[in-house]
Design a protein around this motif. Structure first.
Motif, short mmCIF file in Angstrom:
data_model
loop_
_atom_site.label_atom_id
_atom_site.label_comp_id
_atom_site.label_asym_id
_atom_site.label_seq_id
_atom_site.Cartn_x
_atom_site.Cartn_y
_atom_site.Cartn_z
N VAL A 56 0.84 -1.20 0.00
CA VAL A 56 0.00 0.00 0.00
C VAL A 56 0.87 1.25 0.00
O VAL A 56 0.59 2.22 -0.71
N LEU A 57 1.96 1.24 0.76
CA LEU A 57 2.86 2.39 0.79
C LEU A 57 3.54 2.60 -0.56
O LEU A 57 3.69 3.73 -1.03
N VAL A 58 3.96 1.52 -1.20
CA VAL A 58 4.57 1.62 -2.53
C VAL A 58 3.55 2.13 -3.54
O VAL A 58 3.85 2.96 -4.38
N SER A 63 1.53 6.62 -6.86
CA SER A 63 0.50 7.62 -7.18
C SER A 63 1.05 9.03 -7.10
O SER A 63 0.75 9.88 -7.94
N VAL A 64 1.87 9.28 -6.08
CA VAL A 64 2.47 10.60 -5.93
C VAL A 64 3.41 10.90 -7.09
O VAL A 64 3.47 12.03 -7.58
N LEU A 65 4.11 9.89 -7.57
CA LEU A 65 5.04 10.06 -8.69
C LEU A 65 4.34 10.00 -10.04
O LEU A 65 4.98 10.02 -11.08
N VAL A 66 3.02 9.91 -10.02
CA VAL A 66 2.17 9.88 -11.22
C VAL A 66 2.55 8.71 -12.13
O VAL A 66 2.65 8.84 -13.34
N LEU A 67 2.79 7.57 -11.52
CA LEU A 67 3.04 6.35 -12.28
C LEU A 67 1.72 5.60 -12.41
O LEU A 67 0.88 5.66 -11.52
N PRO A 68 1.51 4.88 -13.49
CA PRO A 68 0.24 4.17 -13.67
C PRO A 68 0.07 3.08 -12.62
O PRO A 68 0.97 2.28 -12.38
N GLY A 69 -1.08 3.06 -12.01
CA GLY A 69 -1.35 2.10 -10.94
C GLY A 69 -1.99 0.81 -11.43
O GLY A 69 -2.12 -0.13 -10.66
N SER A 70 -2.37 0.74 -12.69
CA SER A 70 -3.06 -0.46 -13.17
C SER A 70 -2.17 -1.69 -13.08
O SER A 70 -2.64 -2.77 -12.72
#
Length: 87
Positions: A56-58, A63-70
């Motif tokens: 969850v922390l990663v 998300s903060v680094l605007v990387l895709p979460g899919s």
């Protein structure tokens, strides 16, 4: 500031921006993301509930680094299963 100094400063900033962009693209293209993801997920699964918290922390950091979460969402489903969070 003279026009020559201003032009030189703009060129230096542009050169730094281009260098950062090239380095960023290089990391995205050539870094072994698959290996890092699989190794991290195996380690998190071995930690049990604490590993889920680490995931969850990663995920929040991504998300903060605007990387895709899919990709991370799918990886979590495959790692812990779809029904892990059911009551």
């Amino acid at each position: 500031m003279s026009a020559d100094a201003s032009t030189g400063a703009i060129r230096r900033r542009l050169a730094v921006l281009v260098a950062l962009l090239v380095a960023g693209v290089g990391v995205l293209v050539f870094a072994p993301w698959k290996n890092w993801l699989l190794t991290g997920l195996e380690a998190a699964r071995g930690l049990g509930p604490l590993g889920a918290l680490a995931f969850v922390l990663v995920y929040a950091l991504a998300s903060v680094l605007v990387l895709p979460g899919s990709l991370l969402t799918l990886a979590a489903g495959f790692t812990w299963g779809l029904g892990w969070a059911r009551w």
